[in-house]
Design an enzyme around this catalytic site. Structure first.
Site, short mmCIF file in Angstrom:
data_model
loop_
_atom_site.label_atom_id
_atom_site.label_comp_id
_atom_site.label_asym_id
_atom_site.label_seq_id
_atom_site.Cartn_x
_atom_site.Cartn_y
_atom_site.Cartn_z
N ASP A 286 28.49 59.72 2.67
CA ASP A 286 27.68 60.55 3.55
C ASP A 286 26.51 59.68 4.03
OD1 ASP A 286 26.66 62.57 5.06
OD2 ASP A 286 26.67 64.08 3.48
C1 BGC Z 1 25.78 65.39 6.55
C2 BGC Z 1 27.24 65.23 6.85
C3 BGC Z 1 27.43 64.74 8.25
C4 BGC Z 1 26.69 63.42 8.39
C5 BGC Z 1 26.85 62.78 9.76
C6 BGC Z 1 24.98 64.16 6.91
O1 BGC Z 1 23.62 64.40 6.87
O2 BGC Z 1 25.62 65.72 5.19
O3 BGC Z 1 27.91 66.45 6.64
O4 BGC Z 1 28.78 64.62 8.55
O5 BGC Z 1 25.32 63.66 8.17
O6 BGC Z 1 26.17 63.46 10.73
#
Ligand code: BGC
Length: 751
Positions: A286
């Site tokens: 993530d």
């Molecule tokens: C989130 C993810 C997301 C990623 C990219 C993160 O802050 O937890 O779910 O896909 O950002 O935007």
């Protein structure tokens, strides 16, 4: 040596000929081989580049030189979010035409509940209990995204969420592993299609691996403590199903799980996902969750964090830049091996080959954005996701001949807010608000509109008098209350789950007028709605409904379509009951209506257990406000005559369960028939009820149908902390239209 063009050409030719009508497996083998041969041509820097995902913060052309050079030098394998289609095309062009090997970029984006056509937030989509419809929504989202050059979405999220304080519950399918599994599969099939190389398919991501939704106190990013049995039986289950459904990628989470952050967790990623389940796609971290390993206190510094993430099995680094900065030194000092790098790179390249990016790196040329079809599907999703929680005096459906209707509330005409969390590409100007749809349906002259509050958080009564006047001058009052989009979603959690601002006061004032009043709540989370049940006649839980919210609501309010949504999460009466979910284990002191002690009934100086000792609160008892699976219709359904094909089920057999459903009301309507099971005795305690099947069924007034479900011993399997087991013994089985289903039968499972 410039290998790029001949190599790309040969690969293109081979793929064009061989991939066209291939099934997924064949394509996968080919992709594997191709990834292998490509790896042989790559330098270490180029390999590490593939493992690096970078966000471009600048959204203008020409591309900044620093960024341009990184792509050209093959130091970026993927980009994400925040760029225009033109930008995407240019970045892809640089990768394909100007980098040495011409390896296309994975272009990732959070296409969470729609791309341009925005569907209800995911918790709403789960409330449809309609995987076919959800699959169609994902398919539309994929085609729209691919038409603008996106080839990878960070969805579906499959975190079980049993805490409405957690703002990200909006992106989840709620509290139940089976419903979450069904929704996850539907989404994966919709995004990825039959074959990833189909021109409208995009790669999906199973996220956030794993347990992220169990954040203590419902506070986002918080620590999670999940015992092995619960991890396996609840939190991992949807991911296992996702892997079986060939999900292309998995995203490791932000949370620390039992002491080890999930983006550095060898047990969950390497051992379970990759070794036990043979996942052969790739794992992306993530956002900066590799960097977070040091913040957690699990890694000493960025070098150590890089080592631990790779060791755990994270193949691509989202935005920490740790892999690109550190992997080479770790190879040089012998901390990690070439094989570890090659394995990660091969996984990433394989997905690129499977997606057909080497032949079709760019956007599909078709204009698929917001078509009549996508709007119809979005409207259907609004209709099926909205849950009717109360309909006193049959105030609904409203007559079309109504003379004047008051439309009140900060969400009545808030096109941006009704789209909900995680919307990059939906447009306000395309959004049909409740006000717009009602005016169109009835004629603007019949509508008295007064928002009452400017936005959901407004803390003054300046607009009240106008709203009260509008209500007084109308035959029916429609209140559209709820949350602005930003009050839900990532990092937006709440300890108090009431309508923000002066909305409670507004509802109270309006309710004093004694007009027939309908409240529609528009949000991504579960709010404590008990007080409103006495203040309004009808209550719809409409979620954040997306682009077509207004159209769907009008169909429901005026009875063109009857409601059929069901709650994917238990509705507590008050925040203090959280966590409360239907599929809990039994205690040794289960509560019942008879046994729970009401605080004000306790005599003075009573002895501690003289009135009984069961599992409840003195002030709020043990029951939720509305149970999982609950939702009313304009008609009534009667369930009777549950029958089993056998009383004794052996391990290699199946069980057919039937029941009669009758529509005893006046509307043609759909209900969601639900089948629950309880395993009475287990080597570990089993939940009091577990959803095992559901089915939508449509009935005319007076019509009766037999509904049939087939169960297999495999459906009764659980993990006892050491292994998966199917244990012989006695089972109860229920069919009905909520988790309170009372129509019950029994069977025995034998060896
Ligand atoms: C989130 C993810 C997301 C990623 C990219 C993160 O802050 O937890 O779910 O896909 O950002 O935007």
């Amino acid at each position: 040596m410039k290998l790029r063009s001949p190599f790309a050409f040969v690969i293109g030719l081979i793929l064009l000929i061989s991939c066209q009508h291939n099934k997924i497996n064949k394509t996968m083998n080919n992709a594997n081989n191709k990834a292998d041969s490509l790896i042989n041509l790559m330098t270490l820097e180029e390999k590490i580049g593939q493992m690096n995902q970078l966000m471009n913060f600048v959204d203008t052309l020409p591309i900044e030189s620093k960024f341009y050079n990184l792509i050209k030098e093959g130091k970026i394998g993927s980009v994400l979010n925040s760029f225009s289609p033109e930008m995407t095309r240019e970045m892809q062009r640089i990768a394909v035409e100007e980098s040495r090997l011409g390896i296309p970029l994975l272009v990732g984006r959070d296409v969470i509940h729609g791309y341009r056509t925005i569907f209800p937030v995911n918790i709403g989509l789960a409330a449809t209990f309609n995987p076919d419809l959800v699959k169609e929504c994902a398919k539309i989202a994929a085609a729209e995204a691919r038409s603008e050059g996106i080839n990878w979405t960070f969805a579906p999220m499959m975190d079980i969420s049993r805490d409405p304080r957690w703002g990200r519950m909006a992106e989840s399918s709620g509290e139940d592993p089976y419903l979450t599994e069904q929704m996850a599969m539907a989404n994966i099939k919709g995004f990825q299609g039959e074959n990833l190389s189909n021109k409208n398919s995009i790669a999906a991501t199973a996220k956030h691996y794993v347990g992220y939704g169990a954040a203590i106190g419902g506070r986002d990013y918080n620590t999670t403590l999940i015992p092995e049995t619960e991890l396996r039986n609840v939190y991992l289950r949807p991911f296992k199903v996702a892997v079986e459904a060939n999900v292309a990628t998995v995203m490791s989470g932000f949370n620390e799980l039992n002491g080890v952050p999930t983006s550095g967790n060898e047990y969950t990623i390497k051992e379970i996902l990759k070794e036990e389940w043979n996942f052969n796609g790739f794992v992306v971290s993530d956002w900066a969750s590799i960097k977070n390993l040091a913040i957690h206190g699990y890694a000493k510094d960025s070098l150590d964090a890089t080592y631990k993430a790779l060791r755990a099995g994270v193949d691509m680094d989202m935005c920490s830049s740790h892999y690109i900065e550190n992997l080479k030194s770790l190879i040089n000092n012998g901390t990690i091996t070439q094989n570890q790098i090659d394995d990660a790179v091969k996984r990433i390249l394989k997905i690129k080959f499977e997606l057909g990016l080497f032949e079709n790196p760019y956007a599909t040329k078709e204009s698929t954005l917001l078509t009549e079809y996508s709007k119809d599907i979005a409207t259907k999703a609004v209709i099926q996701s909205t849950v009717l929680l109360q309909n006193k005096n049959k105030v609904l459906p409203l007559s079309k001949d109504i003379k004047k209707v008051a439309v009140i509330g900060p969400l009545a005409d808030a096109p941006y807010e009704q789209m909900g969390t995680w919307v990059f590409d939906g447009k306000e100007e395309n959004t049909i608000t409740p006000l717009k749809a009602i005016e169109e349906f009835l004629g603007a002259e019949k509508v008295n509109y007064a928002p009452g509050l400017k936005i959901s958080r407004t803390q003054n009564k300046n607009g009240f008098s106008e709203a009260i006047k509008a209500a007084k001058n109308s035959d029916v009052v429609l209140l559209f209350m709820g949350d602005e989009s930003i009050l839900t979603g990532e990092a937006h959690c709440r300890a108090k789950l009431t309508l923000p601002g002066y909305q409670n006061e507004l509802i109270e004032e309006i309710s004093k007028l004694g007009k027939p009043t309908v409240l529609v709540i528009m949000t991504g989370v579960i709010l404590m709605v008990e007080p409103y049940l006495n203040q309004v006649d009808a209550l719809f839980y409409g979620w954040h409904p997306g682009t077509m919210g207004g159209s769907g609501y009008v169909d429901l309010l005026f009875g063109i379509e009857p409601p059929s949504g069901k709650l994917p999460m238990t509705f507590p009466r008050t925040e203090g009951q959280i966590p409360i979910y239907y599929n809990h284990n039994n205690t040794g002191h289960p509560a019942s209506d008879e046994s729970w002690i009401r605080m004000y009934d306790i005599p003075e100086k009573a002895w501690q257990t003289s009135l009984g000792n069961t599992n409840h609160y003195l002030d709020y008892g043990f029951e939720p406000l509305f149970e999982f699976g609950f939702g009313l219709s304009y008609t009534k359904f009667n369930y009777s005559e549950i029958k089993l094909s056998k009383d004794i089920l052996s391990m290699n057999d199946s069980l057919i369960v039937t029941a009669k459903i009758k529509n005893t009301g006046d509307f043609v309507a759909e209900d969601v028939a639900q089948l629950y099971v309880r395993d009475l005795v287990g080597s570990i305690v089993r939940p009091v009820k577990e959803l095992k099947r559901f089915q939508r069924i449509k009935l005319n007034p007076g019509e009766e149908k037999i509904i049939e479900f087939v169960l297999f011993p495999k459906d009764l399997e659980f993990h006892n902390g050491k292994e998966w087991v199917i244990e012989p013994g006695d089972f109860h089985i229920w069919i009905g239209n909520s988790s309170k289903a009372s129509l019950m039968s029994k069977f025995e499972l034998i060896q």
